[in-house]
Write a protein that holds these residues in place. Structure first.
Motif, PDB file in Angstrom:
ATOM      1  N   PHE A   5       0.965  -1.287  -0.128  1.00  0.00           N
ATOM      2  CA  PHE A   5       0.158  -0.227  -0.040  1.00  0.00           C
ATOM      3  C   PHE A   5       1.528   1.011   0.363  1.00  0.00           C
ATOM      4  O   PHE A   5       1.182   1.899   1.083  1.00  0.00           O
ATOM      5  CB  PHE A   5      -0.542   0.459   1.436  1.00  0.00           C
ATOM      6  N   ASP A   6       0.811   2.278  -0.635  1.00  0.00           N
ATOM      7  CA  ASP A   6       1.952   3.428  -1.170  1.00  0.00           C
ATOM      8  C   ASP A   6       0.801   4.601  -1.325  1.00  0.00           C
ATOM      9  O   ASP A   6      -0.632   4.305  -2.149  1.00  0.00           O
ATOM     10  CB  ASP A   6       1.999   3.201  -2.477  1.00  0.00           C
ATOM     11  N   VAL A   7       1.014   5.121  -0.199  1.00  0.00           N
ATOM     12  CA  VAL A   7      -0.290   6.554   0.305  1.00  0.00           C
ATOM     13  C   VAL A   7       0.575   7.592  -0.165  1.00  0.00           C
ATOM     14  O   VAL A   7       1.902   7.535   0.717  1.00  0.00           O
ATOM     15  CB  VAL A   7      -0.799   5.914   1.511  1.00  0.00           C
ATOM     16  N   SER A   8      -0.341   8.993  -0.669  1.00  0.00           N
ATOM     17  CA  SER A   8       0.700   9.686  -0.933  1.00  0.00           C
ATOM     18  C   SER A   8      -0.443  10.693  -0.269  1.00  0.00           C
ATOM     19  O   SER A   8      -1.668  10.808  -0.253  1.00  0.00           O
ATOM     20  CB  SER A   8       0.677  10.057  -2.494  1.00  0.00           C
ATOM     21  N   CYS A   9       0.018  11.823  -0.460  1.00  0.00           N
ATOM     22  CA  CYS A   9      -0.826  13.139   0.982  1.00  0.00           C
ATOM     23  C   CYS A   9      -0.218  13.863   0.092  1.00  0.00           C
ATOM     24  O   CYS A   9       0.831  14.280   0.577  1.00  0.00           O
ATOM     25  CB  CYS A   9      -1.269  13.105   1.833  1.00  0.00           C
ATOM     26  N   VAL A  14       3.005  20.296   0.649  1.00  0.00           N
ATOM     27  CA  VAL A  14       3.676  19.704   0.425  1.00  0.00           C
ATOM     28  C   VAL A  14       2.873  18.149  -0.270  1.00  0.00           C
ATOM     29  O   VAL A  14       2.963  17.679   0.637  1.00  0.00           O
ATOM     30  CB  VAL A  14       5.285  18.993   1.044  1.00  0.00           C
ATOM     31  N   HIS A  15       3.889  17.234  -1.166  1.00  0.00           N
ATOM     32  CA  HIS A  15       3.998  15.677  -1.456  1.00  0.00           C
ATOM     33  C   HIS A  15       3.912  14.594  -0.416  1.00  0.00           C
ATOM     34  O   HIS A  15       5.494  15.015  -0.051  1.00  0.00           O
ATOM     35  CB  HIS A  15       3.832  15.478  -2.409  1.00  0.00           C
ATOM     36  N   GLY A  16       3.779  14.010   0.432  1.00  0.00           N
ATOM     37  CA  GLY A  16       4.123  13.093   1.799  1.00  0.00           C
ATOM     38  C   GLY A  16       3.602  11.721   0.511  1.00  0.00           C
ATOM     39  O   GLY A  16       3.319  11.547  -0.101  1.00  0.00           O
ATOM     40  N   ASP A  17       4.442  11.049   0.967  1.00  0.00           N
ATOM     41  CA  ASP A  17       4.555   9.501   0.725  1.00  0.00           C
ATOM     42  C   ASP A  17       4.771   8.354   1.497  1.00  0.00           C
ATOM     43  O   ASP A  17       5.908   8.627   2.573  1.00  0.00           O
ATOM     44  CB  ASP A  17       6.079   9.393  -0.073  1.00  0.00           C
ATOM     45  N   ASN A  18       3.822   7.202   1.394  1.00  0.00           N
ATOM     46  CA  ASN A  18       4.849   6.002   2.631  1.00  0.00           C
ATOM     47  C   ASN A  18       4.102   4.876   2.250  1.00  0.00           C
ATOM     48  O   ASN A  18       3.346   5.057   1.283  1.00  0.00           O
ATOM     49  CB  ASN A  18       4.338   6.606   4.272  1.00  0.00           C
ATOM     50  N   CYS A  19       5.059   3.744   2.125  1.00  0.00           N
ATOM     51  CA  CYS A  19       4.106   2.600   2.075  1.00  0.00           C
ATOM     52  C   CYS A  19       4.655   1.385   2.371  1.00  0.00           C
ATOM     53  O   CYS A  19       6.122   1.851   3.341  1.00  0.00           O
ATOM     54  CB  CYS A  19       4.878   1.984   0.041  1.00  0.00           C
ATOM     55  N   ILE A 117      10.786  15.689  -1.975  1.00  0.00           N
ATOM     56  CA  ILE A 117       9.588  15.723  -0.730  1.00  0.00           C
ATOM     57  C   ILE A 117       9.273  17.767  -1.363  1.00  0.00           C
ATOM     58  O   ILE A 117      10.550  18.322  -0.866  1.00  0.00           O
ATOM     59  CB  ILE A 117       9.747  15.925   0.349  1.00  0.00           C
ATOM     60  N   HIS A 118       8.135  17.705  -1.759  1.00  0.00           N
ATOM     61  CA  HIS A 118       8.532  18.740  -2.550  1.00  0.00           C
ATOM     62  C   HIS A 118       6.971  19.264  -2.934  1.00  0.00           C
ATOM     63  O   HIS A 118       5.996  18.178  -2.696  1.00  0.00           O
ATOM     64  CB  HIS A 118       9.394  19.127  -3.855  1.00  0.00           C
TER      65      HIS A 118
END
Length: 194
Positions: A5-9, A14-19, A117-118
């Motif tokens: 599960f790769d989740v972005s917000c 800024v765009h965040g990301d976690n998987c 991250i930007h």
């Protein structure tokens, strides 16, 4: 099955990301959620209450090999993070990750990389999760993701028509874990939470 599960917000401009990856159906038969807390590191993986009863030796083998792949993916991400410090080279991250892949006999997907991250999604610096010659020096203030995808078989993969889902060409299993990191004056800070 193994699912990532790769989740972005988009928060605070800024765009965040976690998987993270999970093994579907791999919970101890008498599991109670209030008895377990995962800290998001490879070190806590052995304490996850896993399935102990199997319908066949083949089913047991599938779960055991999936656990090994998940463990390797966590370790490779954590080794990539450990390679981060001021003055280190971006390629040190890929070398650390690839060493874990080699130790387990797995491969790492080369088409997808970590990223800065930007306010722009998926921007530089691009972090390769394999040995490479990128010579960018890591400096305090840099923020990027480390998100290796490890595969049991071929690392060749294709993106589905939804423009997000990725599967290996040989239909082999893959696992991925991700952290956002900040290079500090004294080392690295993990910004993502488990």
């Amino acid at each position: 099955d193994l699912v990532s599960f790769d989740v972005s917000c988009f928060v605070g401009g800024v765009h965040g990301d976690n998987c993270a990856s999970i093994i579907v159906g791999d919970l101890k038969e008498d599991y109670r959620a209030d008895e377990f807390e995962w800290d998001g590191t490879a070190n806590s993986l052995p304490s996850i209450p896993t399935k102990t009863q199997f319908s066949s030796p083949e089913e047991e083998e599938r779960f055991v090999t999936a656990r090994r792949l998940v463990q390797a993916a966590l370790e490779s991400r954590d080794e990539g993070v450990a390679a981060c410090k001021p003055g280190a080279c971006l390629s040190d991250i890929g070398a650390a990750i690839h060493a874990v892949c080699d130790a387990y006999g797995y491969d790492t997907v080369k088409e997808y990389r970590g990223h800065g991250i930007h306010s722009d999604f998926h921007c530089a610096p691009y972090v390769k999760h394999f040995r490479n010659d990128d010579s960018l020096e890591l400096t305090p203030g840099m923020i990027f993701t480390i998100e290796p995808m490890l595969t049991e078989g071929s690392a060749n993969c294709a993106e589905w028509s939804d423009n997000w889902t990725v599967a290996t060409d040989d239909k082999g299993r893959a696992a991925q874990f991700e952290h956002q990191v900040l290079i500090t004056e004294s080392g690295v800070e993990i910004l993502t939470q488990p």
